[in-house]
Design a protein around this motif. Sequence first.
Motif, PDB file in Angstrom:
ATOM      1  N   TYR A 133       0.829  -1.199   0.000  1.00  0.00           N
ATOM      2  CA  TYR A 133       0.000   0.000   0.000  1.00  0.00           C
ATOM      3  C   TYR A 133       0.866   1.252   0.000  1.00  0.00           C
ATOM      4  N   SER A 174       2.425   1.711  -3.330  1.00  0.00           N
ATOM      5  CA  SER A 174       1.524   2.214  -4.368  1.00  0.00           C
ATOM      6  C   SER A 174       1.232   3.699  -4.159  1.00  0.00           C
ATOM      7  N   ARG A 175       1.176   4.125  -2.880  1.00  0.00           N
ATOM      8  CA  ARG A 175       0.996   5.568  -2.632  1.00  0.00           C
ATOM      9  C   ARG A 175       2.195   6.359  -3.140  1.00  0.00           C
ATOM     10  N   PHE A 224       4.261   5.509  -5.620  1.00  0.00           N
ATOM     11  CA  PHE A 224       4.186   5.542  -7.083  1.00  0.00           C
ATOM     12  C   PHE A 224       3.180   6.603  -7.533  1.00  0.00           C
ATOM     13  N   GLU A 225       2.029   6.582  -6.869  1.00  0.00           N
ATOM     14  CA  GLU A 225       0.937   7.490  -7.210  1.00  0.00           C
ATOM     15  C   GLU A 225       1.376   8.950  -7.071  1.00  0.00           C
ATOM     16  N   LEU A 226       2.084   9.221  -5.964  1.00  0.00           N
ATOM     17  CA  LEU A 226       2.545  10.584  -5.686  1.00  0.00           C
ATOM     18  C   LEU A 226       3.452  11.070  -6.804  1.00  0.00           C
ATOM     19  N   ARG A 228       3.667   9.910  -9.838  1.00  0.00           N
ATOM     20  CA  ARG A 228       2.896  10.019 -11.077  1.00  0.00           C
ATOM     21  C   ARG A 228       2.177  11.364 -11.115  1.00  0.00           C
ATOM     22  N   ALA A 229       1.582  11.731  -9.978  1.00  0.00           N
ATOM     23  CA  ALA A 229       0.854  13.000  -9.903  1.00  0.00           C
ATOM     24  C   ALA A 229       1.800  14.168 -10.136  1.00  0.00           C
ATOM     25  N   HIS A 269       5.907   8.290 -19.384  1.00  0.00           N
ATOM     26  CA  HIS A 269       5.740   7.442 -18.204  1.00  0.00           C
ATOM     27  C   HIS A 269       5.694   5.972 -18.635  1.00  0.00           C
ATOM     28  N   ARG A 275       5.877   1.782 -17.256  1.00  0.00           N
ATOM     29  CA  ARG A 275       5.746   0.900 -16.113  1.00  0.00           C
ATOM     30  C   ARG A 275       6.324  -0.461 -16.490  1.00  0.00           C
ATOM     31  N   GLU A 303       8.580   3.433 -13.760  1.00  0.00           N
ATOM     32  CA  GLU A 303       8.220   2.675 -12.555  1.00  0.00           C
ATOM     33  C   GLU A 303       8.661   1.238 -12.753  1.00  0.00           C
ATOM     34  N   SER A 328      -8.018   3.841   3.000  1.00  0.00           N
ATOM     35  CA  SER A 328      -9.248   4.126   2.255  1.00  0.00           C
ATOM     36  C   SER A 328     -10.327   4.654   3.197  1.00  0.00           C
TER      37      SER A 328
END
Lengths: 384, 330
Positions: free
Chosen positions: B29, B32-33, B35-37, B39-40, B50, B52, B79, B179
């Motif tokens: 988790y 993934s946060r 990676f998400e950060l 990406r944003a 980008h 993966r 990534e 979540s």
Amino acid sequence: MIRPVFADLAGQQRVITTLTEQVDQGEPTHAWLFTGPPGSGRTTAARAFAAALQCTASPAGCGTCPTCVSVVSGKHPDVAFISTEKFEYQVRDIREIITQAQDKASQARWRIIIIEDADRMSERSGNVMLKAIEEPPANMIWILCAPSPADVLVTIRSRCRAVNLSIPSTEDVAQLLVRRDGLDAELARFAARASQSHIGVARLLARDEQARIQREKVVTLPLRVTTLPQAMEAAAEISKLSAERAEHITGADLQHKVSELRKANGLGEEENIPAGLRGQFRELEENAKRFARRASFDAIDRTLTDLTTFFRDVLSLQLDTRVELVNEHLREKLNAFAAHQSREKTLSQIDAIDEARRRIAANVNQLMALEALMTRLLQNPGRR
Amino acid sequence: MARAQANPGISWRDLTPQPLILLSGSEQYLASRAFELLRAQAASREDIAHTRLNAQSYEPGELLLATSASLFSTANLVEIHDLATMNEYFLKDALAYLKSPAPENVLIMHHSGGARGKKLLDAVKAAGAVLVNCQPVKKDAEKIEFVTAEFKAAKRRITNDAVKALVAAVGNSLAELGSSCSQLIQDTTGTVDQDVVDKYYGGRVEATAFKVADAAIAGNAQVALRTLRHALGTGTDPIPIVATLAMKVRQLAKVLGVNEPAAVLASQLGMAPWQVQQAQQQARGWKRADLAACVETIAQTDRMVKGGGRSPGYALERAILFIAGKAPRH
């Protein structure tokens, strides 16, 4: 006088007489079921019987003619030895064996098929076998081996002539080890006693010092383990040892099989397995897990059997039965141990070992079952 | 002591684009946060390509392709997942890339742990990669910290009681906790307090096998039974609960009445020093004969939950009541 080919059958005089008569009459029954406890020499008996039947010398069963030698070494074209590595025979395997049974003997008088582990036939595969056993082609002889008549289907049992091997006496086993394997007499007697007349285990014990040390460690456990923390440690150690042994047996084997399968499919060592082939590899791994489970169970079973001998001796001292002790070399210590607890306690300890065996067979976590066992074996868990 | 190493690296919240980033730890988790950060952050620029990649199913040359400049981009965000199961091709290409990393690229890799690819990890660290901590969050204090940070990032207020209630209700899995935080942030307004948390997550109690076992050993049958029901009710399998009970009793049995310093025992028994200390503390007042009886009961229970009895729930209750009954009264 025992014919030379039967010489390696320790302590089975009665059986040897029956088999020799059959050989001399020249009209042997077409299906045989050899039963006897593990290590009593079922396969050896079947092999010797087959050799004597094929032997052309007079009287038959010389043990030295080319026919006898090739049957005993498993190389005779008309005598087949069959055993499975699987958990049990599959119907497919049995059909193949039956086809094989239709072949005419090429050199000798009889065509003989020896199934060394007939106890591994499921009901289905046993039923496939029935007809073939009941009415084999002319000059065809089946010899099935199993630990006890109850291990094969009743319908198979009724179609075979039964031969029951008894447990040989330790003296017989010791003599065999001295004569056949050229082992020291003293050592052979110890091994025969310690293995409780299991010929294979006795030979291993007499030959391999590591195995003797290992056994001694197990047998003296009740003497060394006297407190709860020690009992828990001992359980962990037994469990670890058996796991290592199983791992040793199956790990290397699995790796070998996997690399064989990779080669067969043209895959490099590091290449990914395509989705379509994964099932095959998974099957290998799952089979390996089953083998490992069996290997680890067998290892623990041996340990428990060794442990039982200690308490059997203690009980026999307490009841003053004057029978020979399995662990004669520990007599002093056994006496001291016996003096410190009641007979009931000894019986409950033997029960605990049986219970542990049942639990492990019922898939209870190995370590938990062993811990429960070791704590129940303690003479006194401690007052604190 | 290799065991007691400190959590390496910075928090994912402080992550900024860097040429080399290594997420290390098995908490998917958090990874993934992270990676998400990134990406944003990358999405704000148009000239970033980008890509993966998966180190497990990597094909030779992919990394070179992904890190090279193209007609439409000057920089690349790459990534790379699953380094812990990387194949040989990836190892080779990654080592080659590390010899001359391009400063305009951002390479973010996740290694969940284990010995595989240690050579590469060492090379990545030597090349000056930013280490991000993705170790599993286990302690309640860390979970509380996580919730507080989530609300702070969303510029929302949450009371201390509410944080504790939330962790107690859904803290079993960090992903669920995350979540739940975002649900509370999006669905409510104003300060989040205990009432709000109760409204959304009331009646749920985080129940782990460990809590059941601890309560039973402490002689607290009521708490143990209640926690057991919660654990079974929320889908915990009976067999691991027996295993946990066995482990706890085993630890107690190994240290009970052994007069050795905790550090010596820890190395002898292969336990962590804190486990030995905890076990010694919990073993206080127990009798060896009673513990031995518990060991036997647990073996019986394992047989019962594996088909030897009719109801696994009953078998567990019986074991817990037995253990709690044997526990010393304080």
